[in-house]
Write an enzyme that holds these catalytic residues in place. Structure first.
Site, PDB file in Angstrom:
ATOM      1  N   CYS A 182       0.889  -1.134  -0.078  1.00 43.57           N
ATOM      2  CA  CYS A 182       0.143   0.201  -0.133  1.00 43.57           C
ATOM      3  C   CYS A 182       0.776   1.208   0.087  1.00 43.57           C
ATOM      4  CB  CYS A 182      -0.939  -0.017   1.206  1.00 43.57           C
ATOM      5  SG  CYS A 182      -2.091  -1.481   1.582  1.00 43.57           S
ATOM      6  N   ARG A 201       3.323   1.679  -7.478  1.00 41.86           N
ATOM      7  CA  ARG A 201       3.444   0.244  -6.516  1.00 41.86           C
ATOM      8  C   ARG A 201       2.367  -0.666  -6.903  1.00 41.86           C
ATOM      9  NH1 ARG A 201       6.137   2.194  -1.492  1.00 41.86           N
ATOM     10  NH2 ARG A 201       4.502   0.913  -0.247  1.00 41.86           N
ATOM     11  N   TRP A 229      -3.133  -2.108  -1.600  1.00 44.08           N
ATOM     12  CA  TRP A 229      -3.023  -3.297  -2.313  1.00 44.08           C
ATOM     13  C   TRP A 229      -3.597  -4.286  -1.292  1.00 44.08           C
ATOM     14  CZ3 TRP A 229      -1.091  -5.523  -6.650  1.00 44.08           C
ATOM     15  CH2 TRP A 229      -0.693  -6.675  -6.551  1.00 44.08           C
ATOM     16  N   ASN A 254       0.112   0.418   5.963  1.00 44.11           N
ATOM     17  CA  ASN A 254       0.629  -0.618   5.090  1.00 44.11           C
ATOM     18  C   ASN A 254       1.242  -1.805   5.779  1.00 44.11           C
ATOM     19  OD1 ASN A 254       2.094  -1.411   2.963  1.00 44.11           O
ATOM     20  ND2 ASN A 254       3.920  -0.200   2.936  1.00 44.11           N
ATOM     21  N   GLY A 255       0.963  -2.730   5.495  1.00 48.46           N
ATOM     22  CA  GLY A 255       1.572  -4.096   6.214  1.00 48.46           C
ATOM     23  C   GLY A 255       0.552  -5.184   6.432  1.00 48.46           C
ATOM     24  N   GLU A 283      13.440 -22.744 -14.480  1.00 51.56           N
ATOM     25  CA  GLU A 283      13.204 -21.401 -14.227  1.00 51.56           C
ATOM     26  C   GLU A 283      14.278 -20.556 -14.307  1.00 51.56           C
ATOM     27  OE1 GLU A 283      10.867 -19.583 -13.655  1.00 51.56           O
ATOM     28  OE2 GLU A 283      11.618 -17.983 -12.556  1.00 51.56           O
ATOM     29  N   LYS A 292      14.094 -17.312 -16.820  1.00 47.44           N
ATOM     30  CA  LYS A 292      14.655 -16.255 -16.515  1.00 47.44           C
ATOM     31  C   LYS A 292      15.518 -15.317 -17.311  1.00 47.44           C
ATOM     32  CE  LYS A 292      12.159 -14.565 -13.853  1.00 47.44           C
ATOM     33  NZ  LYS A 292      11.209 -15.677 -14.124  1.00 47.44           N
ATOM     34  N   GLU A 340      14.070 -14.800 -21.061  1.00 46.65           N
ATOM     35  CA  GLU A 340      13.016 -13.571 -21.217  1.00 46.65           C
ATOM     36  C   GLU A 340      13.472 -12.221 -21.067  1.00 46.65           C
ATOM     37  OE1 GLU A 340       9.741 -13.543 -18.454  1.00 46.65           O
ATOM     38  OE2 GLU A 340      11.040 -14.457 -16.838  1.00 46.65           O
ATOM     39  N   HIS A 390      20.475 -38.465 -24.328  1.00 46.20           N
ATOM     40  CA  HIS A 390      19.602 -38.973 -25.353  1.00 46.20           C
ATOM     41  C   HIS A 390      19.194 -37.825 -26.249  1.00 46.20           C
ATOM     42  CE1 HIS A 390      18.647 -42.168 -22.567  1.00 46.20           C
ATOM     43  NE2 HIS A 390      18.518 -41.457 -21.563  1.00 46.20           N
ATOM     44  N   LYS A 443       3.181  -8.272 -18.507  1.00 48.47           N
ATOM     45  CA  LYS A 443       3.341  -8.833 -17.103  1.00 48.47           C
ATOM     46  C   LYS A 443       2.025  -9.747 -16.775  1.00 48.47           C
ATOM     47  CE  LYS A 443       4.357  -9.213 -12.980  1.00 48.47           C
ATOM     48  NZ  LYS A 443       5.761  -9.994 -12.604  1.00 48.47           N
TER      49      LYS A 443
HETATM   50  C1  AGP Z   1       7.723 -15.242 -15.516  1.00 45.91           C
HETATM   51  O1  AGP Z   1       8.984 -14.160 -15.483  1.00 45.91           O
HETATM   52  C2  AGP Z   1       7.082 -14.800 -16.801  1.00 45.91           C
HETATM   53  N1  AGP Z   1       6.728 -13.270 -16.804  1.00 45.91           N
HETATM   54  C3  AGP Z   1       5.812 -15.415 -17.183  1.00 45.91           C
HETATM   55  O2  AGP Z   1       6.201 -16.852 -17.442  1.00 45.91           O
HETATM   56  C4  AGP Z   1       4.792 -15.587 -16.120  1.00 45.91           C
HETATM   57  O3  AGP Z   1       5.251 -16.448 -15.087  1.00 45.91           O
HETATM   58  C5  AGP Z   1       3.381 -16.532 -16.668  1.00 45.91           C
HETATM   59  O4  AGP Z   1       3.051 -15.433 -17.585  1.00 45.91           O
HETATM   60  C6  AGP Z   1       2.252 -16.608 -15.763  1.00 45.91           C
HETATM   61  O5  AGP Z   1       1.759 -15.333 -15.246  1.00 45.91           O
HETATM   62  P1  AGP Z   1       0.853 -15.531 -13.856  1.00 45.91           P
HETATM   63  O6  AGP Z   1       1.995 -16.382 -12.747  1.00 45.91           O
HETATM   64  O7  AGP Z   1       0.393 -14.168 -13.591  1.00 45.91           O
HETATM   65  O8  AGP Z   1      -0.312 -16.429 -14.295  1.00 45.91           O
END
Ligand code: AGP
Length: 608
Positions: free
Chosen positions: A2, A27, A75, A101-102, A481, A485, A488, A504, A603
């Site tokens: 928040c 934020r 938030w 906030n918290g 993962e 990272k 992307e 394989h 996002k």
């Molecule tokens: C992760 O770094 C990416 N931005 C992407 O893979 C993300 O995890 C995926 O789109 C799922 O999003 P969500 O967790 O909001 O469902």
């Protein structure tokens, strides 16, 4: 998180509060409000939605007289986004207005006590208990009342407080959640973050934990919980707005990587009470768990990678078979789902189209749905039978870090909770898991202190064309993962492989100088991983070994080695992911990539 803003001075407060809240919009929030004191009563205006909705409601602040006020962008953590759940919250007789906030971890117990005192609650929030407690303890001295309240509440909080009996003062309190005092000429400010006041002053006090500020327009007094006066050093802020929004870091992603210890602590702490895991409104019973013939986990991207870890963890502790699917496949493959299946949906945004569609498919087929979500009131949260929220706060960077890490911790809590409910683990094992969980934030802090090692490694390999990640068991999930990272945000081609699979096919791609990140944190598979390391080095690969501190022998085979602290094998993903995030970040940074907004990515992927 928040956003909090406060103003006391000679100008009309409401427009200044709106301007400050506007600077905190980055934020992330779902509602906003202000409370202004005009010498007599406190006027509160608040509503769900964007700040513009509030600004239009109060005619850009012109409609509200008064030169003392507090403002808030919410938030949601407890209680969905709504007008009533918006801050400020007011005590029963309207004497106090509070912004927060918290997380007040013992809010349910306090609410029960206050209801017995005849208090009427208007909202579902944890914050409202603070407003009522202030009025309950108030005997004429606001500072005394605040101190008594602080001895009752547990958790993390930054508070802004108005009392109608003292219209020429604002009170501010800090414990864990940041709060600063902006120092002006015949005016002063409070804010949860520097951008809110940067246009007004660059001189601040930073409140420390358990400090209370009594703020007048020409005087700021700081007290500790024993009412001793605390002398503060003025700080001068020379950041520009952009740097201030990132807490002084260059990118939101780095800020969010650094926030992970707190995000994990915020997600765990409220759920461990008197040595027991307490999962809020969980309705799953022992009987439910015993009648499920399997668990099916569905998600996308990094959330899917959490699911891959979850498969190992949940199967190990509960012996319930776990399927794991990317949502875009699950929704179209006519999955074998019915009322004897628990579907766990994982999503940071709670709005991902494929994941939401998979949830609809699971419900159509009769499954019980539990979701792990970071956004309160999101579509996936609202449509699940049970929701376990991650309390990572808003995640701005497209590449997820702190939301991913808090999802992992919710998986551990859930797996231990289920195993205990089913009577599958001893009291000693249960306590051991809780201890390991509670040590994670501190262990991550230790890893973050070694971030320069990753920066050095990144400086050697940021021009690589291909980078491979290999691992076994949970380390395979971490390879997925780590590879995502890197891909992307740096746009470097990368593959993640189950280390036993290399021979394989994929090992044909290894040639002189190919960088292979070998994850070897799982004790029982360490020797196997060392064989895989030797396999790839024999073909010219350069290996970055990532293992625990008790395996120095990694250095005999790997070109570089990065060590993480030892913990329960099931929870090592939470430690292994940190160097992977940092490596990807530094590589992308050295390549000059747009780290917070990578090309072609969003996002929240709310379309198929
Ligand atoms: C992760 O770094 C990416 N931005 C992407 O893979 C993300 O995890 C995926 O789109 C799922 O999003 P969500 O967790 O909001 O469902």
């Amino acid at each position: 998180m928040c956003g909090i803003v406060g103003y006391i001075g000679e100008d009309q407060a409401a427009p200044i509060l709106l301007n400050g809240l506007e600077k905190l919009e980055y934020r992330g929030y779902d509602s906003a409000g202000v409370a202004v004191c005009d010498g007599g009563s406190i006027q509160v205006e608040k509503c769900k939605g964007r700040l513009k909705v509030l600004a239009d409601l109060i005619d850009q602040g012109e409609k509200i007289p008064g030169t003392v006020g507090i403002g808030h962008t919410r938030w949601a953590t407890h209680g969905k986004p709504s007008d009533l759940n918006s801050h400020p919250h007011v005590s029963g007789q309207g004497k106090f207005a509070v912004v927060h906030n918290g997380i007040i971890e013992n809010h349910l117990m306090l609410k029960e006590f206050l209801l017995k005192q005849g208090k009427q609650f208007l909202s579902e929030t944890d914050t409202e208990v603070v407003a009522h407690l202030l009025e309950y303890y108030y005997q004429g001295d606001v500072l005394d009342a605040i101190i008594q309240v602080l001895h009752q509440v547990e958790g993390s909080y930054a508070l802004g407080i108005l009392c109608e009996d003292i219209p020429d003062q604002i009170f501010a309190v800090r414990k864990q959640s940041p709060l600063i005092i902006g120092l002006g000429q015949h005016e002063n400010f409070i804010a949860s973050d520097i951008p809110a006041i940067l246009s007004k002053t660059r001189e601040i006090y930073r409140l420390e934990n358990n400090e209370i500020a009594q703020i007048k327009k020409d005087q700021v007094m700081i007290y500790d919980l024993e009412k001793n006066i605390v002398q503060k050093e003025r700080c001068h802020i020379d950041w520009d707005i952009s740097a201030a929004e990132k807490g002084g870091y260059e990118h939101f992603m780095f800020k969010e990587i650094m926030e992970q210890p707190k995000a994990i602590a915020d997600t765990i702490q409220p759920r461990i009470q008197e040595g027991r895991i307490v999962l809020d409104d969980m309705t799953l019973t022992k009987e439910d768990l015993e009648q499920f013939r399997k668990i099916s986990i569905v998600a996308c991207g990094s959330a899917y990678h959490v699911g891959v870890v979850a498969k190992y963890v949940i199967e190990k502790l509960t012996r319930i078979p776990v399927d794991i699917d990317v949502a875009s496949e699950f929704r179209y493959r006519n999955p074998i789902i019915d009322e004897k299946v628990l579907v766990i949906v994982i999503s940071q945004s709670g709005e991902t189209a494929d994941t939401l569609a998979a949830l609809h498919e699971a419900k159509r087929l009769g499954a019980r749905v539990l979701s792990i979500v970071n956004v309160v009131g999101s579509a996936i949260a609202n449509e699940s039978d049970d929701v376990l929220y991650t309390w990572a706060g808003p995640e701005i960077s497209v590449a997820t870090t702190k939301a991913y890490s808090t999802q992992l911790t919710v998986v551990y809590l859930l797996a231990v909770y289920m195993a205990d409910l089913m009577g599958l683990i001893s009291r000693q094992e249960y306590q051991g898991y809780l201890d390991d969980l509670c040590h994670l934030p501190g262990q991550i802090e230790m890893i973050l202190k070694k971030k320069d090692q990753l920066q050095t490694l990144a400086s050697r390999y940021f021009n690589a064309k291909d980078i491979f990640f290999i691992g076994r068991n949970i380390d395979y999930a971490m390879s997925l993962e780590g590879s995502l990272k890197l891909k992307e945000i740096s746009y470097i081609h990368s593959e993640a492989y189950a280390a036993g699979e290399l021979k394989h096919g994929t090992i044909s791609l290894i040639e002189d100088g190919t960088l292979v990140v070998a994850l070897a944190t799982q004790d029982t598979l360490f020797e196997k991983m060392m064989s895989n390391v030797q396999e790839v080095t024999a073909r010219g690969a350069v290996v970055l070994g990532l293992t625990t501190e008790d395996h120095p022998e990694m250095e005999k085979s790997a070109t570089h080695t990065f060590y993480i602290p030892k913990t329960n094998d099931l929870m090592l993903a939470s430690l292994a992911v940190i160097p992977l995030q940092l490596f990807a970040y530094y590589v992308a940074s050295m390549k000059g990539c747009d780290i917070d907004k990578p090309r072609n990515l969003a996002k929240s992927v709310t379309v198929e």
